[in-house]
Design an enzyme around this catalytic site. Structure first.
Site, PDB file in Angstrom:
ATOM      1  N   ASP A   9      14.944  -8.102  -9.724  1.00 47.89           N
ATOM      2  CA  ASP A   9      13.826  -8.453 -10.785  1.00 47.89           C
ATOM      3  C   ASP A   9      13.950  -9.914 -11.358  1.00 47.89           C
ATOM      4  O   ASP A   9      14.930 -10.632 -10.910  1.00 47.89           O
ATOM      5  CB  ASP A   9      14.628  -7.432 -11.927  1.00 47.89           C
ATOM      6  CG  ASP A   9      13.993  -7.960 -13.306  1.00 47.89           C
ATOM      7  OD1 ASP A   9      12.441  -7.554 -13.342  1.00 47.89           O
ATOM      8  OD2 ASP A   9      14.485  -8.230 -14.274  1.00 47.89           O
ATOM      9  N   ALA A  10      13.007 -10.107 -11.913  1.00 46.30           N
ATOM     10  CA  ALA A  10      12.992 -11.714 -12.342  1.00 46.30           C
ATOM     11  C   ALA A  10      13.259 -11.896 -13.654  1.00 46.30           C
ATOM     12  O   ALA A  10      14.344 -12.658 -14.066  1.00 46.30           O
ATOM     13  CB  ALA A  10      11.505 -12.095 -12.112  1.00 46.30           C
ATOM     14  N   TYR A  11      12.700 -11.437 -14.655  1.00 49.38           N
ATOM     15  CA  TYR A  11      12.912 -11.683 -16.037  1.00 49.38           C
ATOM     16  C   TYR A  11      14.302 -11.094 -16.658  1.00 49.38           C
ATOM     17  O   TYR A  11      14.146  -9.729 -16.822  1.00 49.38           O
ATOM     18  CB  TYR A  11      11.513 -11.325 -17.000  1.00 49.38           C
ATOM     19  CG  TYR A  11      10.511 -12.169 -16.494  1.00 49.38           C
ATOM     20  CD1 TYR A  11      10.401 -13.620 -16.442  1.00 49.38           C
ATOM     21  CD2 TYR A  11       9.472 -11.524 -16.102  1.00 49.38           C
ATOM     22  CE1 TYR A  11       9.406 -14.457 -15.897  1.00 49.38           C
ATOM     23  CE2 TYR A  11       8.112 -12.115 -15.698  1.00 49.38           C
ATOM     24  CZ  TYR A  11       8.125 -13.547 -15.588  1.00 49.38           C
ATOM     25  OH  TYR A  11       7.199 -14.322 -15.209  1.00 49.38           O
ATOM     26  N   ARG A  40      10.879 -10.092 -26.659  1.00 54.97           N
ATOM     27  CA  ARG A  40      11.369  -9.459 -25.456  1.00 54.97           C
ATOM     28  C   ARG A  40      11.011  -7.897 -25.502  1.00 54.97           C
ATOM     29  O   ARG A  40      10.390  -7.251 -24.625  1.00 54.97           O
ATOM     30  CB  ARG A  40      12.491  -9.836 -24.964  1.00 54.97           C
ATOM     31  CG  ARG A  40      13.133  -9.075 -23.812  1.00 54.97           C
ATOM     32  CD  ARG A  40      12.573  -9.390 -22.808  1.00 54.97           C
ATOM     33  NE  ARG A  40      13.128  -8.689 -21.408  1.00 54.97           N
ATOM     34  CZ  ARG A  40      12.653  -8.649 -20.217  1.00 54.97           C
ATOM     35  NH1 ARG A  40      11.591  -9.155 -20.064  1.00 54.97           N
ATOM     36  NH2 ARG A  40      13.241  -8.104 -19.039  1.00 54.97           N
ATOM     37  N   SER A 116       8.658  -7.809  -9.511  1.00 53.90           N
ATOM     38  CA  SER A 116       8.620  -8.098 -11.256  1.00 53.90           C
ATOM     39  C   SER A 116       7.421  -7.635 -11.699  1.00 53.90           C
ATOM     40  O   SER A 116       6.326  -7.515 -10.845  1.00 53.90           O
ATOM     41  CB  SER A 116       8.726  -9.831 -11.319  1.00 53.90           C
ATOM     42  OG  SER A 116       8.505 -10.086 -12.794  1.00 53.90           O
ATOM     43  N   ASN A 117       7.349  -7.253 -13.037  1.00 55.89           N
ATOM     44  CA  ASN A 117       6.374  -6.833 -13.828  1.00 55.89           C
ATOM     45  C   ASN A 117       5.240  -8.230 -13.848  1.00 55.89           C
ATOM     46  O   ASN A 117       4.147  -8.270 -14.322  1.00 55.89           O
ATOM     47  CB  ASN A 117       6.634  -6.172 -15.036  1.00 55.89           C
ATOM     48  CG  ASN A 117       6.888  -4.946 -15.018  1.00 55.89           C
ATOM     49  OD1 ASN A 117       6.480  -4.320 -14.051  1.00 55.89           O
ATOM     50  ND2 ASN A 117       7.762  -4.303 -16.005  1.00 55.89           N
TER      51      ASN A 117
END
Length: 221
Positions: A9-11, A40, A116-117
């Site tokens: 995942d990124a964030y 967030r 990622s989203n």
């Protein structure tokens, strides 16, 4: 021939989502931390509602909408600061151990991807800004399938990209809901619990819990 694939995942996992607000703290004032947390939380909520209602929206659009809500609810900053916050999301700080951990996995011949989203252009900018562009075999965005995680259609992108089985993929995320989604999809899952948060989703327990990414290379051996 079996593959070793680490999908991140990124964030919140590779990139510190609160670093955007941190850079502009003097311009935001005492409500900066609350604004960041609300921003967030709202963008995650908006992705889930968008997916569950069958709608489609870019992550960037939802990011703007959630920021506007967070500003209205906490610190009524002007348009200039708002625009700076949105721009900062494209160049978020990576966590300090990220590059070294990814390099170590590379040396072990693991294939590495982001899933990622975030929109593809956002992810590309964040990766370049952090100097990580040589470390990934793929950067995969939920936009490719028109729905957000934790939909299984998103996790399937990694299988399609690498021609892999579910057993060959280790999914790594700091977001417990994301770990649960990946685990239920059939991936080996690693929860990066930086804050020491209590566990949840007992029906989808992670295979491993780590405090940060530094221990990942040892787990992969």
């Amino acid at each position: 021939m079996s593959q070793t694939i680490h999908v991140f995942d990124a964030y919140g996992t590779l990139f510190d989502v609160h670093s955007a607000v941190a850079r502009l703290r003097p311009e935001i004032g005492p409500e900066a931390d609350r604004l960041s947390l609300l921003w967030r939380g709202k963008v995650l909520e908006y992705t889930w509602v968008t997916s569950l209602t069958g709608k489609q929206a870019s992550f960037r659009k939802l990011l703007r909408q959630s920021l506007d809500f967070a500003i209205a609810a906490t610190a009524p900053v002007g348009a200039e600061v708002r625009d700076k916050l949105l721009a900062a999301y494209d160049t978020l700080d990576s966590f300090p151990e990220v590059k070294e951990a990814l390099q170590a996995l590379r040396r072990q011949r693991s294939r590495i991807a982001i899933l990622s989203n975030g929109d593809g252009d956002m992810l590309d900018m964040a990766v370049r800004s952090a100097g990580l562009e040589e470390l990934f075999d793929a950067v995969l965005s939920a936009a490719e399938v028109g729905v957000f995680k934790p939909s299984g259609r998103v996790y399937r992108l990694a299988l399609t990209k690498f021609g892999a089985t579910r057993e060959e993929v280790t999914f790594v995320s700091a977001n417990r809901w994301d770990v649960a989604g990946a685990k239920l999809f059939g991936f080996r899952s690693v929860w990066v619990n930086r804050s020491g948060a209590p566990d949840e989703y007992p029906e989808a327990a992670p295979d491993t819990v780590v405090a940060d990414l530094r221990s990942l290379p040892a787990l992969a051996v």
